[in-house]
Write an enzyme that holds these catalytic residues in place. Structure first.
Site, PDB file in Angstrom:
ATOM      1  N   ARG A 157     -21.865 -78.537 -29.865  1.00 49.21           N
ATOM      2  CA  ARG A 157     -21.727 -79.888 -29.572  1.00 49.21           C
ATOM      3  C   ARG A 157     -20.159 -80.186 -29.265  1.00 49.21           C
ATOM      4  NH1 ARG A 157     -24.397 -80.062 -34.660  1.00 49.21           N
ATOM      5  NH2 ARG A 157     -26.618 -81.152 -34.455  1.00 49.21           N
ATOM      6  N   LYS A 181     -22.766 -81.569 -38.034  1.00 48.77           N
ATOM      7  CA  LYS A 181     -22.952 -82.486 -38.514  1.00 48.77           C
ATOM      8  C   LYS A 181     -23.496 -82.464 -39.695  1.00 48.77           C
ATOM      9  CE  LYS A 181     -24.647 -85.172 -34.541  1.00 48.77           C
ATOM     10  NZ  LYS A 181     -26.057 -86.031 -33.836  1.00 48.77           N
ATOM     11  N   HIS A 250     -22.787 -82.193 -23.148  1.00 47.37           N
ATOM     12  CA  HIS A 250     -24.047 -81.933 -23.991  1.00 47.37           C
ATOM     13  C   HIS A 250     -25.077 -81.540 -23.174  1.00 47.37           C
ATOM     14  CE1 HIS A 250     -25.267 -82.907 -28.160  1.00 47.37           C
ATOM     15  NE2 HIS A 250     -26.379 -83.387 -27.645  1.00 47.37           N
ATOM     16  N   ARG A 253     -25.530 -77.862 -23.757  1.00 48.30           N
ATOM     17  CA  ARG A 253     -26.204 -77.722 -25.069  1.00 48.30           C
ATOM     18  C   ARG A 253     -27.602 -77.697 -24.809  1.00 48.30           C
ATOM     19  NH1 ARG A 253     -25.759 -78.107 -30.867  1.00 48.30           N
ATOM     20  NH2 ARG A 253     -27.253 -79.509 -31.812  1.00 48.30           N
ATOM     21  N   HIS A 276     -29.588 -77.981 -36.088  1.00 48.39           N
ATOM     22  CA  HIS A 276     -30.718 -79.151 -36.258  1.00 48.39           C
ATOM     23  C   HIS A 276     -31.402 -78.931 -37.677  1.00 48.39           C
ATOM     24  CE1 HIS A 276     -31.760 -79.522 -31.703  1.00 48.39           C
ATOM     25  NE2 HIS A 276     -30.588 -80.187 -32.082  1.00 48.39           N
ATOM     26  N   TYR A 285     -37.396 -79.660 -26.725  1.00 48.43           N
ATOM     27  CA  TYR A 285     -36.848 -78.646 -25.525  1.00 48.43           C
ATOM     28  C   TYR A 285     -38.169 -77.979 -24.970  1.00 48.43           C
ATOM     29  CZ  TYR A 285     -31.778 -79.560 -26.851  1.00 48.43           C
ATOM     30  OH  TYR A 285     -30.830 -80.429 -26.956  1.00 48.43           O
TER      31      TYR A 285
END
Length: 310
Positions: A157, A181, A250, A253, A276, A285
């Site tokens: 990110r 995150k 992004h 990514r 994730h 995806y």
């Protein structure tokens, strides 16, 4: 208690009890202050579900996207949950409010492999033709290429890239520790020798090996290369090569994930590399994996059994 006093208590709770990072705190402040502007002189106990309904309706009237409205509601729910838990209000007004906001499911925007190649080819051509290798502009060019290469090589990110510390990257092996995150750490490795050589050149140009406490990517003032600066840098090169697409960090990514899927990499490996928490986030995806889709339709679709040729 007035709303603004309750908000101050909530800020203290978020910062010192929940230990939220500075970026999340800033986002909370934006959303909670917007609510405060509408109910500036309200007693906190007098805010009811009808006030909340009016507030949500006002967000719609001002053309906020559903995703943004859901985020603002989530922050406000956290605020009232805290007030109820700390006995500052008797009942959370959200308990009597039913909201059903359907967010349109948009597929992630990606870059084609040829588009990424076009960007990098332009940058490496600039680099190879540069006459003054000791100039500040050359150093910044190398830094820009390193930034884009890491975005594409790791699926990192832009916030993680900007905040990447020197002690989190092993320049010799290419192993990067990413602090992502939810304060989760993951490890990913850059294996391409050309990229590793470029990272080593960048390190020597900026002399960053002498300071292992600082940030890895630096601006011309030897300060952190900010997220916004990375975005503007990418847009600059997008315009230079005349790419008819708004390119964001992004998108590298998204392309990282999609292109790996096209090469047959298991989605669970990609989930770990992207950081994730849920596999369902990564599975989006699979919907943009056109190469795999074409293969399936070409080899499995029953139409291939028809033959009407004369």
């Amino acid at each position: 208690m007035l709303l603004q006093n309750a908000i101050e208590k909530f800020r203290f709770h978020c910062k010192y009890e929940k230990n939220l990072n500075s970026k999340t705190l800033r986002a909370y402040d934006i959303d909670i202050n917007q609510f405060l502007e509408r109910f500036i002189n309200y007693e906190i106990k007098k805010i009811n579900k009808y006030d909340l309904k009016d507030w949500v309706e006002a967000l719609y009237v001002n053309d906020y996207k559903v995703k943004t409205i859901k985020r603002k509601i989530a922050v406000l729910k956290a605020f009232f949950n805290y007030l109820e838990f700390d006995d500052l209000i008797d009942l959370n007004p959200f308990r009597k409010l039913k909201l059903s906001l359907k967010e349109p499911k948009l597929l992630p925007k990606t870059l084609e492999l040829q588009e990424i190649k076009k960007i990098l080819k332009y940058l490496y051509t600039l680099k190879n033709e540069y006459r003054y290798k000791n100039s500040c502009s050359y150093k910044l060019l190398v830094r820009d290429i390193v930034s884009i290469e890491i975005l594409f090589s790791t699926g990192i990110r832009v916030s993680e890239l900007s905040n990447l510390k020197l002690d989190a990257i092993n320049i010799k092996t290419g192993i990067i520790k990413i602090f992502g995150k939810g304060s989760k750490e993951r490890i990913i490795q850059i294996c391409d020798q050309e990229v590793l050589s470029l990272i080593k050149e960048y390190s020597k140009l900026f002399g960053i090996e002498k300071d292992i406490e600082g940030y890895f990517l630096l601006n011309r003032l030897n300060k952190k290369f900010s997220e916004q600066s990375i975005r503007l840098m990418i847009q600059k090169y997008q315009n230079k090569i005349g790419l008819n697409k708004h390119v964001t960090p992004h998108m590298f990514r998204h392309s990282f994930a999609t292109l790996l899927l096209e090469e047959g990499v298991d989605v669970r490996y990609i989930q770990n590399m992207l950081g994730h928490a849920s596999i369902s986030t990564t599975q989006i995806y699979t919907k943009v994996n056109m190469k795999h889709q074409r293969k399936l339709l070409r080899t499995k679709h029953p139409r291939k059994t028809f033959n009407f040729s004369i």
